[in-house]
Enzyme design. Structure first.
Site, mmCIF file in Angstrom:
data_model
loop_
_atom_site.group_PDB
_atom_site.id
_atom_site.type_symbol
_atom_site.label_atom_id
_atom_site.label_comp_id
_atom_site.label_asym_id
_atom_site.label_seq_id
_atom_site.Cartn_x
_atom_site.Cartn_y
_atom_site.Cartn_z
ATOM 1 N N HIS A 1 -10.334 -4.767 -2.996
ATOM 2 C CA HIS A 1 -8.995 -5.068 -2.468
ATOM 3 C C HIS A 1 -9.106 -5.414 -0.994
ATOM 4 C CE1 HIS A 1 -9.845 -0.762 -2.296
ATOM 5 N NE2 HIS A 1 -9.197 -0.748 -1.139
ATOM 6 N N HIS B 1 -7.160 -5.418 2.452
ATOM 7 C CA HIS B 1 -6.016 -4.866 3.181
ATOM 8 C C HIS B 1 -5.450 -5.949 4.105
ATOM 9 C CE1 HIS B 1 -6.813 -0.455 2.465
ATOM 10 N NE2 HIS B 1 -8.020 -0.925 2.250
ATOM 11 N N ASP C 1 0.855 -1.192 0.000
ATOM 12 C CA ASP C 1 0.000 0.000 0.000
ATOM 13 C C ASP C 1 0.887 1.238 0.000
ATOM 14 O OD1 ASP C 1 -3.202 0.606 1.046
ATOM 15 O OD2 ASP C 1 -1.731 2.237 1.079
ATOM 16 N N GLY D 1 -15.685 3.638 3.570
ATOM 17 C CA GLY D 1 -14.297 4.078 3.470
ATOM 18 C C GLY D 1 -13.602 3.646 2.194
ATOM 19 N N GLN D 2 -14.350 3.052 1.235
ATOM 20 C CA GLN D 2 -13.702 2.621 -0.011
ATOM 21 C C GLN D 2 -13.332 3.832 -0.857
ATOM 22 O OE1 GLN D 2 -15.993 -0.078 -2.477
ATOM 23 N NE2 GLN D 2 -14.228 -0.581 -3.764
HETATM 24 P P1 AMP Z 1 -9.741 1.860 0.448
HETATM 25 O O1 AMP Z 1 -9.953 3.065 1.307
HETATM 26 O O2 AMP Z 1 -10.077 0.564 1.151
HETATM 27 O O3 AMP Z 1 -10.374 1.974 -0.919
HETATM 28 O O4 AMP Z 1 -8.164 1.772 0.266
HETATM 29 C C1 AMP Z 1 -7.483 2.181 -0.866
HETATM 30 C C2 AMP Z 1 -6.048 1.959 -0.560
HETATM 31 O O5 AMP Z 1 -5.323 1.974 -1.769
HETATM 32 C C3 AMP Z 1 -5.431 3.053 0.340
HETATM 33 O O6 AMP Z 1 -4.886 2.449 1.507
HETATM 34 C C4 AMP Z 1 -4.374 3.685 -0.552
HETATM 35 O O7 AMP Z 1 -3.233 4.058 0.155
HETATM 36 C C5 AMP Z 1 -4.089 2.576 -1.542
HETATM 37 N N1 AMP Z 1 -3.596 3.025 -2.836
HETATM 38 C C6 AMP Z 1 -4.159 3.954 -3.646
HETATM 39 N N2 AMP Z 1 -3.436 4.081 -4.779
HETATM 40 C C7 AMP Z 1 -2.401 3.205 -4.680
HETATM 41 C C8 AMP Z 1 -1.299 2.873 -5.522
HETATM 42 N N3 AMP Z 1 -1.123 3.476 -6.700
HETATM 43 N N4 AMP Z 1 -0.430 1.928 -5.090
HETATM 44 C C9 AMP Z 1 -0.614 1.326 -3.899
HETATM 45 N N5 AMP Z 1 -1.616 1.607 -3.053
HETATM 46 C C10 AMP Z 1 -2.513 2.528 -3.442
#
Ligand code: AMP
Ligand code: ZN
Length: 150
Positions: free
Chosen positions: A110, A112, A30, A103-104
């Site tokens: 994905h 975490h 991440d 929170g998405q």
């Molecule tokens: P969510 O809030 O569950 O949608 O989480 C999205 C996650 O994607 C966050 O923790 C971001 O830091 C991560 N994220 C967004 N863009 C990237 C990227 N290009 N590479 C790696 N992680 C990313």
């Protein structure tokens, strides 16, 4: 589908620190980690949210997350018998946000994988409903009936 950053990572059109890949899944670091070693596991097949996710892909991302959790918790040694380097965890949170209100932020499903250590400051801060005790049997019954239609 409009531009999806995770599809771009899967296609190697965007940079990422990839940890694992197989026919159906990819796992990468991440970019804004909650704790050191925070990973994301994604299905290769784009699905914006849980309602579009192939249940088999759901099972696959969970299985990869489970394996990554084991790797994070492993306190093994390297080939020279030295303590293995890299992130460490005494525990792990698996977390999935489905929908903006949950929170998405990235609309490609994905999982975490969040390594936890004592005092790392991370935590989900939920509050139990205290005002009026919900009728648990009523809620369970309503959901049981709804399960038949999904
Ligand atoms: P969510 O809030 O569950 O949608 O989480 C999205 C996650 O994607 C966050 O923790 C971001 O830091 C991560 N994220 C967004 N863009 C990237 C990227 N290009 N590479 C790696 N992680 C990313
Ligand atoms: Zn995508």
């Amino acid at each position: 589908m409009s531009h999806c950053i995770f599809c771009a990572i899967i296609a190697r059109e965007a940079e990422a620190s990839i940890v694992y890949e197989d026919e159906h899944t990819v796992a990468f670091m991440d970019i804004r980690p909650f704790t050191p070693g925070h990973l994301l596991v994604v299905p290769k097949r784009h699905a914006a949210g849980l309602s579009q996710l192939d249940p088999q892909d759901g099972g696959r991302i969970f299985a990869v997350g489970q394996r990554l959790a084991a790797a994070l918790r492993d306190s093994g040694t390297d080939a020279a018998g030295m303590p293995a380097d890299g992130p460490r965890a005494d525990g792990v949170n698996l977390f999935l946000a489905d929908g903006a209100v949950a929170g998405q932020e990235v609309f490609h499903v994905h999982l975490h994988v969040i390594p936890r250590t004592t005092g790392d400051g991370f935590g989900l801060r939920g509050r139990p409903v205290t005002a009026r005790r919900p009728d648990l049997d009523y809620l369970a019954g309503a959901l049981r009936r709804r399960l038949d239609s999904v």
